[in-house]
Design an enzyme around this catalytic site. Structure first.
Site, PDB file in Angstrom:
ATOM      1  CG  PHE A   1     -22.272  -6.338  13.323  1.00 29.99           C
ATOM      2  CD1 PHE A   1     -22.992  -6.951  12.319  1.00 29.99           C
ATOM      3  CD2 PHE A   1     -22.698  -5.109  13.783  1.00 29.99           C
ATOM      4  CE1 PHE A   1     -24.115  -6.357  11.783  1.00 29.99           C
ATOM      5  CE2 PHE A   1     -23.828  -4.495  13.262  1.00 29.99           C
ATOM      6  CZ  PHE A   1     -24.536  -5.127  12.255  1.00 29.99           C
TER       7      PHE A   1
ATOM      8  CD  GLU B   1     -10.372  -1.605  -2.841  1.00 31.71           C
ATOM      9  OE1 GLU B   1     -10.278  -0.867  -1.834  1.00 31.71           O
ATOM     10  OE2 GLU B   1     -10.627  -2.806  -2.780  1.00 31.71           O
TER      11      GLU B   1
ATOM     12  CD  GLU C   1      -6.514  -1.021  -0.570  1.00 36.46           C
ATOM     13  OE1 GLU C   1      -5.665  -0.704   0.282  1.00 36.46           O
ATOM     14  OE2 GLU C   1      -7.383  -1.873  -0.380  1.00 36.46           O
TER      15      GLU C   1
ATOM     16  CG  ASN D   1      -7.310  -4.830  -3.331  1.00 39.45           C
ATOM     17  OD1 ASN D   1      -6.517  -4.842  -2.407  1.00 39.45           O
ATOM     18  ND2 ASN D   1      -8.462  -4.177  -3.258  1.00 39.45           N
TER      19      ASN D   1
ATOM     20  CD  GLU E   1      -5.339   6.329   3.122  1.00 42.14           C
ATOM     21  OE1 GLU E   1      -4.464   6.423   2.246  1.00 42.14           O
ATOM     22  OE2 GLU E   1      -6.366   5.651   2.988  1.00 42.14           O
TER      23      GLU E   1
ATOM     24  CG  ASN F   1     -12.172   0.436   8.318  1.00 44.67           C
ATOM     25  OD1 ASN F   1     -12.737   1.478   7.995  1.00 44.67           O
ATOM     26  ND2 ASN F   1     -11.446   0.331   9.422  1.00 44.67           N
TER      27      ASN F   1
ATOM     28  CE  LYS G   1      -3.629  -2.661   0.225  1.00 45.61           C
ATOM     29  NZ  LYS G   1      -2.966  -3.956   0.209  1.00 45.61           N
TER      30      LYS G   1
END
Length: 668
Positions: A349, A275, A289, A291, A200, A235, A116
């Protein structure tokens, strides 16, 4: 074309690759750990090789064990799936030395874009707009705090080698930056064997939109439209769709061309995803980023383009040219993907493990109304959800000519999906499908936090829903009464008669109803004259039923709860008691049983391992203070104090394994 492909992965993605390989007539090899000895991907493959203990660090991400399995089986190609070794350049290099094809991008692209930090620098050098941040390595938590403060809160703390939401934290202040840095570092080390972290700026109202790219080894790179992945929790993507309800053709083209340019800059081939974070207000997009692998959410792209991405990856890896160009890529209709996770939405969750005592997905394929249902899964009824791996159970997808029809098709498919034995997020997924903001396409990555600020507490039925449920409960009760008559027959000279007048109690409301039989089914007549006609069948013992309510189809889960009837539908979970009027009057006199008081206890919210305890007996704690950390399914979960208090005693120690609701500590 290859003769035998080894899939260096597990679960639903391994099963997905096996399906396409079989379609192409290619033999397949599965690898498995101790925990996956009886897994579905092992059953589906032509061969299977055991590669070690349950933890992925001792099995699925050990390159030498995968190479040994390749030698043992004679596989001439490897598909890595996603996660594990899929973006590991050392693995791709090891395969190259072994003379085995890697069904993925070249090593240089993995090195350039899989990292990344490096990818951000390359994107900036290529003129791609990037989010402000610190791309250098960060030594410790205090440096993370200094950097975060200089960038300006909120910030995103991310693992350089990360993916799938692991090793990521949002920090809004110094304390969260300090804690988030350490948790992200720990998760990154555990999940990827690489604990490098970067920071970031976190865009506060972003949409997460990604472009699918596909290239061959002959210089052709195409983009296959976009996917909207803004519905995220911690996320981690939960619901995806293609195309995005936000993008216009001009923005789609601009994002697609940038994605292709970036891919070409690193000599990319195979399937990959670029992305972007999109500013919904300013309609600007920023590179996030790339992938260098197949994405979890690839099925929605396949459904709207008709392109089998796994097949294309295999063909590209074998040296074939893409058989179509950019102008041949057409976006047809709309597709939705819901990720079914072994996570309990009623416990914030948190992960759930155990045995799937019931697993009945909806039927796949084209439905009578022209929509399509697809379910990518790696589990089966009777199988076990392990604590060692990602909690995903299945990816349920629907396709339709337009977005709202695809959403309605997803709602119906979720209604028909039966999962028992573990906590799961089916009710939550159903609730999102009914959410007005979601249906309108007003999405950001903060959607879940904003729409469910107190967490998911289930869906409260409205008046119309309550009446539907009351009508169904009355119909189910009538079937139960008819069965009782068949069993008991006559008493003396009197035959038992099923009454027509009943009182239905559910969600603290009572509905006096009368049953009337008509040619269209059973009419349930309410006290105010309202009528609901119920047609369809349910038999005692069935856990799912299809009814037609006033002419509209409805799938619902039916069960017994003591003397009541449990009904689960669209995120609602109610117990209905259907009683004769006299019995209903007596039931009103019964006292309500109160649950035990656990307000002074910290209970373990999930099965997992205590990795640290931050307090001791006698300590005073403040609201929000970290008390203990539990690791489950490769994710660290920090348990915090709900209010100010004093610790009476700590009942556990670091390294101890706990079950759900086991005591961690007590308060005075």
């Amino acid at each position: 074309m290859f003769k035998k492909i080894l899939i260096a992965n597990r679960g639903e993605i391994a099963c997905r690759v096996i399906k396409t390989a079989k379609k192409l007539g290619i033999a397949t090899v599965a690898v498995y750990s101790d925990a996956d000895r009886d897994a579905l991907h092992v059953r589906m493959a032509d061969e299977a090789v055991h590669i070690g203990p349950a933890p992925s660090s001792q099995s699925y991400i050990v390159i030498e064990k995968i190479i040994e399995a390749i030698r043992k089986t004679g596989a001439d190609a490897v598909h890595p799936g996603y996660g594990f070794l899929s973006e590991n350049a050392a693995f791709a290099e090891a395969l190259e030395k072994e003379g085995v094809a890697f069904i993925g991008p070249p090593v240089g692209a993995i090195q350039a874009m899989g990292d990344k930090i490096t990818s951000k620098k390359l994107a900036a050098e290529a003129g791609v707009s990037t989010v402000p941040g610190h791309m250098g390595l960060i030594a410790d938590a205090e440096e993370a705090v200094t950097i975060s403060a200089s960038i300006g809160y909120p910030v995103m703390i991310k693992a350089s080698a990360g993916g799938g939401g692991k090793g990521m934290r949002i920090a809004w202040n110094d304390q969260e930056a300090r804690e988030g840095f350490q948790s992200s570092k720990n998760e990154a080390k555990s999940s990827f064997g690489d604990d490098r972290i970067f920071i970031e700026k976190f865009v506060t109202e972003p949409r997460h939109i990604e472009i699918q790219v596909l290239g061959d080894k002959h210089g052709t790179v195409l983009y296959l439209g976009e996917r909207e992945c803004s519905i995220q929790r911690r996320n981690q993507k939960v619901i995806e769709e293609a195309p995005s309800p936000f993008l216009d053709p001009a923005t789609r083209k601009a994002m697609g061309e940038q994605a292709v340019a970036l891919a070409k800059a690193v000599g990319y081939h195979s399937a990959g995803t670029v992305e972007f974070i999109v500013d919904g207000k300013a309609n600007k997009f920023y590179f996030l980023e790339m992938n260098t692998r197949l994405q979890v959410e690839h099925p929605v792209t396949e459904l709207i383009t008709g392109i089998d991405l796994v097949e294309q990856m295999i063909r590209v890896a074998s040296g074939e040219k893409l058989s179509f160009g950019q102008d041949d890529v057409k976006l047809n209709g709309w597709a939705i993907e819901s990720r079914l996770y072994a996570e309990d939405p009623f416990r914030n969750f948190l992960p759930s493990i155990g045995r799937l005592t019931r697993y009945r997905p909806p039927g796949e394929g084209k439905t009578s109304d022209g929509t399509i249902v697809r379910n990518d899964t790696g589990v089966f009824e009777g199988g076990e959800i392990s604590m060692y791996y990602d909690p995903m159970i299945a990816k349920l997808c629907t396709w339709a000519p337009d977005r709202l029809t695809a959403i309605d098709a997803m709602s119906a498919a979720l209604d028909d999906f039966e999962v028992e034995g573990i906590g799961h997020n089916l009710p939550f997924l159903s609730a999102v499908m009914q959410d007005e903001r979601f249906r309108a396409g007003r999405l950001t990555t903060a959607f879940i936090a904003e729409e469910f600020p107190e967490g998911f507490l289930g869906v409260e039925p409205g008046e119309g829903d309550l009446r539907k449920l009351a009508a169904i409960a009355t119909t189910v009760n009538r079937t139960l009464q008819a069965r009782a008559v068949q069993i008991s027959g006559t008493i003396g000279n009197h035959r038992r008669i099923i009454g027509q007048h009943w009182v239905v109690k559910l969600a603290d409301q009572e509905f006096p109803v009368t049953l009337e039989t008509s040619a269209d089914g059973t009419a349930v007549v309410f006290a105010d004259g309202g009528r609901i006609t119920v047609a369809g069948g349910w038999l005692p013992g069935q856990t799912h039923a299809h009814f037609t309510i006033d002419g509209a189809p409805l799938g619902i889960k039916v069960g017994r709860a003591g003397t009541g009837i449990r009904l689960r539908w669209r995120g609602m979970d109610v117990v209905a008691h259907v009683r004769e009027p006299r019995v209903a009057a007596l039931a009103r006199l019964m006292p309500v049983k109160l649950p035990p008081d656990t307000s002074k206890m910290l209970l373990c919210p999930m099965p997992g391992v205590i990795t640290s305890v931050a307090v001791s007996g006698g300590d005073q704690v403040e609201a929000g203070q970290a008390l203990a950390t539990v690791e489950a399914m490769k994710m660290e979960n920090i348990l915090r104090a709900e209010k100010r208090g004093v610790v009476k005693r700590v009942a556990v120690a670091a390294g101890q394994s706990l079950a759900v609701d086991e005591l961690i500590m007590e308060f005075e």
